[in-house]
Write a protein that holds these residues in place. Sequence first.
Motif, PDB file in Angstrom:
ATOM      1  N   LYS A 129       0.832  -1.205   0.000  1.00 20.15           N
ATOM      2  CA  LYS A 129       0.000   0.000   0.000  1.00 20.15           C
ATOM      3  C   LYS A 129       0.867   1.254   0.000  1.00 20.15           C
ATOM      4  O   LYS A 129       0.540   2.243  -0.660  1.00 20.15           O
ATOM      5  N   ALA A 130       1.985   1.230   0.707  1.00 21.84           N
ATOM      6  CA  ALA A 130       2.887   2.387   0.751  1.00 21.84           C
ATOM      7  C   ALA A 130       3.433   2.712  -0.644  1.00 21.84           C
ATOM      8  O   ALA A 130       3.593   3.885  -0.993  1.00 21.84           O
ATOM      9  N   THR A 131       3.713   1.692  -1.442  1.00 22.28           N
ATOM     10  CA  THR A 131       4.196   1.903  -2.809  1.00 22.28           C
ATOM     11  C   THR A 131       3.120   2.577  -3.643  1.00 22.28           C
ATOM     12  O   THR A 131       3.377   3.558  -4.350  1.00 22.28           O
ATOM     13  N   ILE A 132       1.897   2.069  -3.559  1.00 24.13           N
ATOM     14  CA  ILE A 132       0.783   2.641  -4.312  1.00 24.13           C
ATOM     15  C   ILE A 132       0.538   4.087  -3.887  1.00 24.13           C
ATOM     16  O   ILE A 132       0.429   4.979  -4.731  1.00 24.13           O
ATOM     17  N   GLU A 133       0.475   4.321  -2.592  1.00 26.71           N
ATOM     18  CA  GLU A 133       0.204   5.674  -2.090  1.00 26.71           C
ATOM     19  C   GLU A 133       1.292   6.665  -2.488  1.00 26.71           C
ATOM     20  O   GLU A 133       1.005   7.817  -2.815  1.00 26.71           O
ATOM     21  N   SER A 134       2.547   6.223  -2.487  1.00 25.29           N
ATOM     22  CA  SER A 134       3.630   7.129  -2.876  1.00 25.29           C
ATOM     23  C   SER A 134       3.548   7.462  -4.367  1.00 25.29           C
ATOM     24  O   SER A 134       3.846   8.594  -4.761  1.00 25.29           O
ATOM     25  N   CYS A 135       3.123   6.518  -5.182  1.00 32.03           N
ATOM     26  CA  CYS A 135       2.958   6.779  -6.613  1.00 32.03           C
ATOM     27  C   CYS A 135       1.814   7.765  -6.845  1.00 32.03           C
ATOM     28  O   CYS A 135       1.898   8.634  -7.717  1.00 32.03           O
ATOM     29  N   ILE A 136       0.764   7.663  -6.051  1.00 31.52           N
ATOM     30  CA  ILE A 136      -0.349   8.615  -6.133  1.00 31.52           C
ATOM     31  C   ILE A 136       0.138  10.007  -5.724  1.00 31.52           C
ATOM     32  O   ILE A 136      -0.118  10.996  -6.425  1.00 31.52           O
ATOM     33  N   ARG A 137       0.855  10.102  -4.609  1.00 29.84           N
ATOM     34  CA  ARG A 137       1.370  11.399  -4.130  1.00 29.84           C
ATOM     35  C   ARG A 137       2.263  12.074  -5.164  1.00 29.84           C
ATOM     36  O   ARG A 137       2.270  13.296  -5.291  1.00 29.84           O
ATOM     37  N   ASN A 138       3.041  11.272  -5.890  1.00 26.73           N
ATOM     38  CA  ASN A 138       3.954  11.823  -6.891  1.00 26.73           C
ATOM     39  C   ASN A 138       3.271  12.103  -8.226  1.00 26.73           C
ATOM     40  O   ASN A 138       3.909  12.611  -9.149  1.00 26.73           O
ATOM     41  N   GLY A 139       1.994  11.745  -8.361  1.00 23.05           N
ATOM     42  CA  GLY A 139       1.251  12.026  -9.588  1.00 23.05           C
ATOM     43  C   GLY A 139       1.445  11.009 -10.691  1.00 23.05           C
ATOM     44  O   GLY A 139       1.017  11.226 -11.817  1.00 23.05           O
ATOM     45  N   TRP A 140       2.092   9.892 -10.398  1.00 22.29           N
ATOM     46  CA  TRP A 140       2.346   8.860 -11.406  1.00 22.29           C
ATOM     47  C   TRP A 140       1.181   7.887 -11.539  1.00 22.29           C
ATOM     48  O   TRP A 140       1.056   7.202 -12.549  1.00 22.29           O
ATOM     49  N   ALA A 141       0.339   7.802 -10.524  1.00 22.51           N
ATOM     50  CA  ALA A 141      -0.836   6.927 -10.507  1.00 22.51           C
ATOM     51  C   ALA A 141      -1.990   7.715  -9.903  1.00 22.51           C
ATOM     52  O   ALA A 141      -1.775   8.683  -9.170  1.00 22.51           O
ATOM     53  N   ALA A 142      -3.202   7.292 -10.248  1.00 25.15           N
ATOM     54  CA  ALA A 142      -4.387   7.949  -9.699  1.00 25.15           C
ATOM     55  C   ALA A 142      -5.419   6.882  -9.362  1.00 25.15           C
ATOM     56  O   ALA A 142      -5.536   5.882 -10.086  1.00 25.15           O
ATOM     57  N   PRO A 143      -6.148   7.076  -8.273  1.00 22.92           N
ATOM     58  CA  PRO A 143      -7.232   6.142  -7.965  1.00 22.92           C
ATOM     59  C   PRO A 143      -8.209   6.101  -9.138  1.00 22.92           C
ATOM     60  O   PRO A 143      -8.506   7.123  -9.756  1.00 22.92           O
ATOM     61  N   TRP A 144      -8.676   4.886  -9.463  1.00 26.64           N
ATOM     62  CA  TRP A 144      -9.544   4.718 -10.620  1.00 26.64           C
ATOM     63  C   TRP A 144     -10.988   4.512 -10.183  1.00 26.64           C
ATOM     64  O   TRP A 144     -11.892   5.173 -10.635  1.00 26.64           O
ATOM     65  N   PHE A 145     -11.194   3.542  -9.312  1.00 25.70           N
ATOM     66  CA  PHE A 145     -12.544   3.298  -8.797  1.00 25.70           C
ATOM     67  C   PHE A 145     -12.437   2.574  -7.476  1.00 25.70           C
ATOM     68  O   PHE A 145     -11.402   2.017  -7.141  1.00 25.70           O
ATOM     69  N   ASP A 146     -13.526   2.617  -6.720  1.00 27.26           N
ATOM     70  CA  ASP A 146     -13.574   1.918  -5.435  1.00 27.26           C
ATOM     71  C   ASP A 146     -13.888   0.448  -5.672  1.00 27.26           C
ATOM     72  O   ASP A 146     -14.689   0.111  -6.537  1.00 27.26           O
ATOM     73  N   ASN A 147     -13.259  -0.407  -4.890  1.00 23.82           N
ATOM     74  CA  ASN A 147     -13.501  -1.840  -4.968  1.00 23.82           C
ATOM     75  C   ASN A 147     -14.485  -2.198  -3.853  1.00 23.82           C
ATOM     76  O   ASN A 147     -14.109  -2.218  -2.678  1.00 23.82           O
ATOM     77  N   PRO A 148     -15.754  -2.476  -4.185  1.00 28.52           N
ATOM     78  CA  PRO A 148     -16.746  -2.741  -3.141  1.00 28.52           C
ATOM     79  C   PRO A 148     -16.473  -4.022  -2.356  1.00 28.52           C
ATOM     80  O   PRO A 148     -16.858  -4.134  -1.201  1.00 28.52           O
TER      81      PRO A 148
END
Length: 84
Positions: free
Chosen positions: A37-56
């Motif tokens: 999760k830390a890898t994903i969140e850091s990529c989001i913070r840096n603008g390289w990835a963005a949340p796409w949709f919620d997983n119900p």
Amino acid sequence: MGRKSPTQSQLEYLSLGVGQPGGKLPLFDREGQQIRKATIESCIRNGWAAPWFDNPIKPDWLVCRLTDEGYALLGEGAFPIQKT
């Protein structure tokens, strides 16, 4: 102030979205291990990835996609070609 250079883990995660429909980033790596999760969140913070949709089913999982900045970081165009 410039952005930090990506780590090897971040690059490996982001590269998994190249060639995927919409740049979808996986929840698991090639060995079947959940991406940290830390890898994903850091990529989001840096603008390289963005949340796409919620997983119900698993609301704590971050389903993301590559951003234009993520493609640029990897040297890929907005519509990347699947590498063989």
